[in-house]
Design a protein around this motif. Structure first.
Motif, mmCIF file in Angstrom:
data_model
loop_
_atom_site.group_PDB
_atom_site.id
_atom_site.type_symbol
_atom_site.label_atom_id
_atom_site.label_comp_id
_atom_site.label_asym_id
_atom_site.label_seq_id
_atom_site.Cartn_x
_atom_site.Cartn_y
_atom_site.Cartn_z
ATOM 1 N N ASP A 108 2.582 -6.146 0.832
ATOM 2 C CA ASP A 108 1.163 -6.327 1.163
ATOM 3 C C ASP A 108 0.455 -7.178 0.117
ATOM 4 O OD1 ASP A 108 0.841 -4.744 3.573
ATOM 5 O OD2 ASP A 108 1.190 -2.978 2.331
ATOM 6 N N TYR B 229 0.848 -1.188 0.000
ATOM 7 C CA TYR B 229 0.000 0.000 0.000
ATOM 8 C C TYR B 229 0.888 1.244 0.000
ATOM 9 C CZ TYR B 229 -4.208 -2.732 0.987
ATOM 10 O OH TYR B 229 -5.261 -3.602 0.904
ATOM 11 N N GLN C 113 -8.015 0.160 11.958
ATOM 12 C CA GLN C 113 -6.865 -0.651 12.350
ATOM 13 C C GLN C 113 -5.816 -0.674 11.240
ATOM 14 O OE1 GLN C 113 -7.939 -4.625 13.504
ATOM 15 N NE2 GLN C 113 -5.889 -5.127 14.257
ATOM 16 N N TRP C 114 -6.271 -0.798 9.993
ATOM 17 C CA TRP C 114 -5.338 -0.761 8.860
ATOM 18 C C TRP C 114 -4.654 0.594 8.761
ATOM 19 C CZ3 TRP C 114 -5.904 2.487 4.514
ATOM 20 C CH2 TRP C 114 -4.971 2.274 3.488
ATOM 21 N N ASP C 115 -5.410 1.656 8.964
ATOM 22 C CA ASP C 115 -4.886 3.009 8.779
ATOM 23 C C ASP C 115 -3.817 3.369 9.810
ATOM 24 O OD1 ASP C 115 -4.846 5.442 7.351
ATOM 25 O OD2 ASP C 115 -6.153 6.396 8.835
ATOM 26 N N TYR D 283 -11.063 -0.797 9.017
ATOM 27 C CA TYR D 283 -10.347 0.235 8.284
ATOM 28 C C TYR D 283 -9.420 1.027 9.209
ATOM 29 C CZ TYR D 283 -9.229 4.540 5.888
ATOM 30 O OH TYR D 283 -8.541 5.598 5.351
ATOM 31 N N PHE E 30 -8.027 -2.082 0.877
ATOM 32 C CA PHE E 30 -8.246 -0.753 1.435
ATOM 33 C C PHE E 30 -7.801 0.327 0.445
ATOM 34 C CE2 PHE E 30 -7.302 -3.749 4.833
ATOM 35 C CZ PHE E 30 -8.324 -3.523 5.745
ATOM 36 N N ASN F 103 -1.185 1.854 10.464
ATOM 37 C CA ASN F 103 0.144 1.531 9.942
ATOM 38 C C ASN F 103 0.584 2.427 8.789
ATOM 39 O OD1 ASN F 103 0.518 -0.679 11.712
ATOM 40 N ND2 ASN F 103 -0.773 -1.955 10.400
ATOM 41 N N ASN F 104 -0.211 3.440 8.473
ATOM 42 C CA ASN F 104 0.113 4.316 7.353
ATOM 43 C C ASN F 104 0.938 5.517 7.802
ATOM 44 O OD1 ASN F 104 -1.231 2.736 5.463
ATOM 45 N ND2 ASN F 104 -3.192 3.741 5.872
#
Length: 665
Positions: free
Chosen positions: A347, A86, A424-426, A422, A367, A428-429
């Motif tokens: 990813d 990502y 939780q994924w965000d 979402y 995502f 790591n950005n």
């Protein structure tokens, strides 16, 4: 047993078996630009699109029916394909643009995310990129293709290009890491020929990766006249151009395939075809039907694209694969074919076991996050939010693939679950970002000064001058004694150049300083481009050159609109005109010494790299020797950059910045 044998063979190859190394597959990644989902023949959705060569690949390859890219716009989508991850992990949330959180941030692919080219290069592959890049490099050479794993590069760094060039601007195109003159050949044909030339010259003992990224079918709508006549049956003139552009791209793909066959390496070449995002019907007249939405949106039409993989030696022939896949999967899949271990940042998923066996779908969830939009697809459900529309939407994609029924109000528990996944994924950005929306990425803005010193800071277009070229100023003549100047040669009695660049706001305007030298008396007008190509502000002032270097000042201090570009008109018998700088400030008087110009727009931003510091920044002045930074009258820093780090506690009112220059008219 067969899989075990294959692994043993790959191991032997990587440990030094020359004969096996020579049999590692070549890779050809073809990335179309703004291609509509319906605009490939093998989808059987557009009756007017002839893509015979792409269709032949689909006929003998694996067609991914539900292939997603990671962004609805070009740059970030390509960043994910190139890294297998990502792009939000390293700040590539939008196309390279003028806004970012601080001047410390420069658009490009982070070194912590090695590209597929870097991994293949490390493992003995030759690598070449041809065409559109759009992944940084304009501001920092470390982000050029040449620094991101490619042995060779030929193309342009930005997001769009004309297909025909009437001028020869030497800073627009690049070969390897050097600017070159713009070629006068229809661009898609040029990129096709470059691919053929590379394959012809390549030593077949070494496997190669070719990243072939023509800008077809991105605007502007331009096609060869002889090709347009093939489609006279199409009544809409814009759709006709789009189809012709697509046809030329397909024909060049056919020529590349023919060359692979001539060299005897076609059967050992993995070919991937994909678009970077969906089409934009109102812009390039592509078609995404029956999907909803278009480029720039998170509807299916913006992020679901044609995609196929062709390698009959190891992949099924003529298979349609239904589960959702991602452009991030290309990286790990190709590395798997080459027997190369995957880096940790990946990813994406290796698709080989999924398309060759009955193994379940490679992705349970995907995502998206672009500017002020975000989205999650989890199984059959899709939730997305667009700040501009100020609304969240929920669709059950397996039942409603064309997104006709918004179920947001009907299933609040599903919305809640998807939001949590979402979020939780965000986490790591990266917080670092850049782009075109300050509310999404940061309010620091790169200023639009044209000094001709960077790699490719400007885009010039002229149909009136025979040559528009950036040249070295070897004698250091001119107002600023610059390293480079722009030369305009052999113009008509009324000749124009157009300059496309990032939009300017009224706050950045004031006075345009155009520093020129003309061998003959020449009247000059500066027009501001407001909207489409033909809409220009007419508040112009006219000057006449005197045969000496001058700083011509154009008054836009009362201008209130938003500027998308410039048009500069030269009137008279123009044999040769030199331009030193084009830049903006609040000084209404001609400038003969740069340090006489007040440093403007001094601002403080939070440092991205040091929590105990702030970044002091200001609007740059072209070609100064240095900037002097004083705190309460005491000199604390001298720098050639237009920003420095200072202690967090120093207030802006106690700081003064001045320019130092020995350059005089």
């Amino acid at each position: 047993m067969k899989e075990v044998l294959i692994k043993i063979l790959w191991f032997l190859m990587l440990t030094g078996s020359t004969s096996l190394a020579q049999n590692r597959p070549n890779f050809l990644i073809i990335v179309a630009d703004d291609l509509g989902y319906a605009d490939v023949g093998y989808h059987h959705l557009s009756k007017d699109i002839p893509t015979e060569n792409i269709d032949k690949l689909a006929e003998k390859g694996v067609v991914f029916k539900n292939s997603y890219v990671t962004a609805p716009v070009c740059g970030p989508s390509r960043a994910a394909l190139m890294t297998g991850s990502y792009q939000q992990r390293f700040g590539f949330k939008d196309n390279p643009g003028p806004f970012r959180p601080s001047p410390e941030v420069v658009p490009g692919i982070s070194d912590q995310f090695p590209t597929i080219a870097e991994k293949l290069q490390e493992n003995g592959y030759a690598t070449v990129a041809i065409g559109k890049w759009h992944l940084g490099g304009q501001e920092d050479r470390n982000y050029l293709p040449f620094q991101k794993g490619f042995d060779h590069y030929y193309g342009f760094l930005g997001g769009a290009s004309s297909y025909y060039f009437e001028d020869e601007c030497s800073q627009f195109f690049m070969e390897d890491d050097q600017p070159i003159k713009t070629p006068k050949t229809y661009l898609t044909d040029l990129f096709g020929q470059k691919a053929i030339d590379y394959i012809d010259a390549h030593d077949q003992k070494q496997p190669f990766l070719m990243y072939w990224a023509p800008n077809a079918v991105h605007t502007p709508l331009e096609a060869p006249t002889e090709v347009l006549t093939k489609f006279d049956h199409i009544k809409d003139p814009n759709r006709k151009k789009l189809v012709a552009m697509q046809y030329v791209m397909d024909q060049n793909i056919g020529k590349i395939i023919k060359k692979l066959k001539e060299k005897g390496i076609y059967d050992n070449t993995v070919i991937v075809f994909i678009s970077d995002n969906g089409g934009k019907p109102g812009d390039n007249y592509s078609l995404n039907l029956p999907l909803n939405g278009e480029k720039g949106t998170l509807y299916e039409g913006g992020i679901k694209t044609p995609c196929l993989m062709h390698f009959p030696a190891q992949l099924p022939s003529g298979k349609t694969y239904d589960p959702m896949v991602s452009s991030m999967d290309i990286y790990p899949t190709l590395l798997s074919f080459a027997g190369i271990p995957l880096p940790k940042h990946i990813d994406g998923v290796n698709l080989i076991p999924f398309v060759t066996t009955d193994k379940k779908q490679p992705h349970q969830q995907l995502f998206w996050k672009n500017a002020n939009k975000w989205c999650i697809r989890h199984g059959d459900w899709k939730l997305f939010y667009d700040k501009k529309a100020k609304k969240e939407r929920l669709y059950h994609i397996s039942v409603d693939p064309y997104e006709k029924e918004d179920l947001y109000e009907k299933y609040p528990d599903k919305v809640k679950d998807l939001k949590e996944i979402y979020a939780q994924w965000d986490q790591n950005n990266s917080k670092i970002a850049w782009g075109w929306n300050p509310s999404a990425v940061g309010k620091y803005k790169v200023h639009n000064q044209f000094t001709f010193e960077e790699i490719i800071p400007e885009r010039f277009e002229s149909k009136h001058f025979q040559q528009v070229e950036v040249i070295q100023n070897s004698k250091k003549q001119g107002l600023n004694q610059s390293e480079h100047v722009l030369v305009l040669e052999d113009g008509e009695p009324s000749s124009k150049i157009r300059v496309s660049h990032a939009p300017m706001s009224p706050r950045e305007l004031g006075y345009c300083h155009l520093k020129i030298y003309a061998k003959k008396a020449t009247e000059v007008e500066v027009h501001l481009k407001l909207g489409d190509e033909m809409e220009f502000n007419q508040q112009v002032q006219t000057y006449t050159t005197t045969g000496e270097w001058q700083d011509l000042v154009f008054d836009y201090s009362k201008f209130k609109g938003k500027v998308k570009g410039l048009e500069i008109v030269f009137k008279g018998k123009n044999s040769k005109i030199y331009v030193d700088d084009i830049w903006w400030n609040k000084n209404p008087e001609p400038i003969t010494v740069n340090d006489a110009s007040k440093v403007e727009q001094i601002q403080l931003f939070t440092s991205i790299k040091d929590k105990n510091k702030k970044v002091l920044t200001w609007k740059p002045i072209p070609n100064v020797d240095a900037y002097l930074v004083r705190h309460k009258g005491t000199l604390i820093l001298t720098t050639i950059n237009n920003y420095v780090k200072i202690d967090k506690g120093i207030p802006l009112r106690e700081i003064k910045v001045t320019a130092r220059s020995d350059h005089k008219l």
